[in-house]
Scaffold this motif. Structure first.
Motif, PDB file in Angstrom:
ATOM      1  N   CYS A  13      -1.320 -10.934  -2.368  1.00  0.00           N
ATOM      2  CA  CYS A  13      -2.109 -11.016  -1.143  1.00  0.00           C
ATOM      3  C   CYS A  13      -2.424 -12.488  -0.862  1.00  0.00           C
ATOM      4  O   CYS A  13      -2.983 -13.179  -1.710  1.00  0.00           O
ATOM      5  CB  CYS A  13      -3.398 -10.213  -1.305  1.00  0.00           C
ATOM      6  N   PHE A  63      -1.145  -8.735   2.797  1.00  0.00           N
ATOM      7  CA  PHE A  63      -2.543  -8.362   2.592  1.00  0.00           C
ATOM      8  C   PHE A  63      -2.631  -7.198   1.610  1.00  0.00           C
ATOM      9  O   PHE A  63      -1.779  -6.290   1.612  1.00  0.00           O
ATOM     10  CB  PHE A  63      -3.194  -7.937   3.915  1.00  0.00           C
ATOM     11  N   CYS A  83      -8.264  -6.546   2.173  1.00  0.00           N
ATOM     12  CA  CYS A  83      -8.115  -7.644   3.133  1.00  0.00           C
ATOM     13  C   CYS A  83      -7.483  -7.157   4.435  1.00  0.00           C
ATOM     14  O   CYS A  83      -7.787  -7.662   5.516  1.00  0.00           O
ATOM     15  CB  CYS A  83      -7.272  -8.767   2.529  1.00  0.00           C
ATOM     16  N   ARG A  84      -6.617  -6.179   4.323  1.00  0.00           N
ATOM     17  CA  ARG A  84      -5.995  -5.630   5.522  1.00  0.00           C
ATOM     18  C   ARG A  84      -7.049  -4.949   6.398  1.00  0.00           C
ATOM     19  O   ARG A  84      -7.068  -5.094   7.618  1.00  0.00           O
ATOM     20  CB  ARG A  84      -4.916  -4.638   5.122  1.00  0.00           C
TER      21      ARG A  84
END
Length: 379
Positions: free
Chosen positions: A103, A126, A130-131
């Motif tokens: 990531c 990601f 985080c996505r």
């Protein structure tokens, strides 16, 4: 430390001649390793430049004098006997198996977490957390994601981070336009400072709208690829061999009717025929090799372009195509010239009609090699 490790790993797996990942690695006695085809061509080209068989050669890296283990053999034979570096081959396979995408956001936080999604708009990987955060931001909530597991990374070996949209002149800016007058990618500063007077200057956003489907540029590559494949698919070499065989049979049949003087002329003629045949075969095969290499290069370009079109951004596709076009410009010109003037070879033989004057004859005839030109292949 991680960066240093990656750099060191790339250096170990990189051929010092072609600067690409090692293929069929072969080692010299000084322990430097190269692609088999690279070291083979290096040694043979060194020998060709010298004009004679060489007794030793220098390592391309450390310049150490290397002596062939079997100097009595033909150069191509002892080059093929260079030891295969199985250690490097094994490490290459292991490296491929262990590669995982991290990531990018976590990596900037000094964390190492495997990524599961790829953002086509940001060209970054990601993890799930985080996505989710990325999708909540107003500026990126509409970005398109794909599963990293579904991306066939080993198929093309594409690293999207290397197709950067950063301006090559102003590193703090991204490219936003393309100057067709100078064939250069431009940021806002470039447009303002260096391309104010350029006539053909367009925004990349406007240009990339045309890349939703295959455009005329792809069509040109397809035509060159098709033309080269037509040459490779034809049984030209067999026809050439039959032509020379037919000439030889014709001459022998004619000579058999007249003995004494014709026997001596036959020896001279066959020697001349074999000399011309050898030269023609060499020229012919070198042109076929060129066409085959070009065909493979075009296949790689089309395969990589298709991959980027499917999983990369439109800007990356445009940048990739423009860079490839500049890099292959000379090869395209050479290919066009070759395809324009070459689609095969015609071998003719003109037999002397005045066989009555045997004692005055100085030659049996003339051999002509004519390359056929087929305009339909290069249109």
């Amino acid at each position: 430390m991680a960066t240093s490790g990656h750099v060191e790993e790339r250096e170990i797996f990189t051929c010092s001649i072609c600067l690409e990942q090692l293929k069929s690695p072969r080692s010299l006695p000084c322990l430097h390793t190269f692609c088999f085809q690279c070291i083979r061509e290096y040694i043979l080209s060194t020998e060709r430049l010298s004009g004679h068989k060489i007794a030793n050669y220098m390592c391309p890296v450390c310049r150490t004098i290397v002596m062939p283990e079997h100097p009595e053999l033909d150069t191509t034979k002892w080059v093929e006997a260079l030891p295969h570096n199985f250690t490097i081959s094994s490490l290459l396979e292991t490296s491929k198996e262990q590669q995982t995408q991290e990531c990018h956001t976590c990596k900037r936080k000094q964390k190492c977490i495997s990524a599961t999604k790829w953002c086509r708009d940001c060209s970054e990987a990601f993890c799930d957390d985080c996505r989710e955060m990325h999708s909540l931001m107003k500026s990126s909530m509409s970005h398109e994601f794909v599963d990293i597991a579904s991306i066939p990374t080993n198929e093309c070996g594409i690293d999207f981070s290397k197709i950067s949209d950063v301006c090559p002149v102003h590193s703090s800016k991204v490219v936003e336009a393309y100057c067709f007058d100078h064939e250069e990618l431009c940021c806002v500063l470039c447009v303002t400072l260096q391309h104010r007077k350029c006539v053909d200057l367009k925004a990349i956003e406007d240009i990339t709208r045309k890349y939703d489907e295959k455009d005329s540029f792809d069509a040109k590559w397809t035509k060159i690829k098709s033309g080269s494949e037509q040459i490779l698919q034809k049984d030209l070499k067999d026809t050439l061999n039959k032509s020379f065989s037919s000439i030889e049979s014709t001459v022998i049949d004619s000579v058999n009717t007249a003995k004494s003087k014709l026997d001596s002329l036959l020896v001279v003629f066959l020697k001349e025929l074999k000399t011309i045949e050898g030269k023609t075969q060499g020229d012919f095969e070198s042109k076929l090799d060129f066409v085959e290499k070009l065909s493979n290069r075009i296949k790689d370009f089309v395969r990589i372009s298709t991959f980027i079109r499917s999983f990369g951004s439109k800007t990356q596709l445009f940048i990739h195509i423009q860079k490839s076009k500049k890099e292959l410009h000379s090869e395209i010109d050479n290919a066009a010239e070759l395809l324009r003037h070459f689609t095969g070879v015609i071998v003719n033989f003109h037999l002397e009609n005045t066989l009555q004057n045997l004692m005055e004859m100085k030659k049996l005839g003339e051999i002509q090699v004519v390359e056929k030109r087929n305009k339909s292949v290069t249109d």
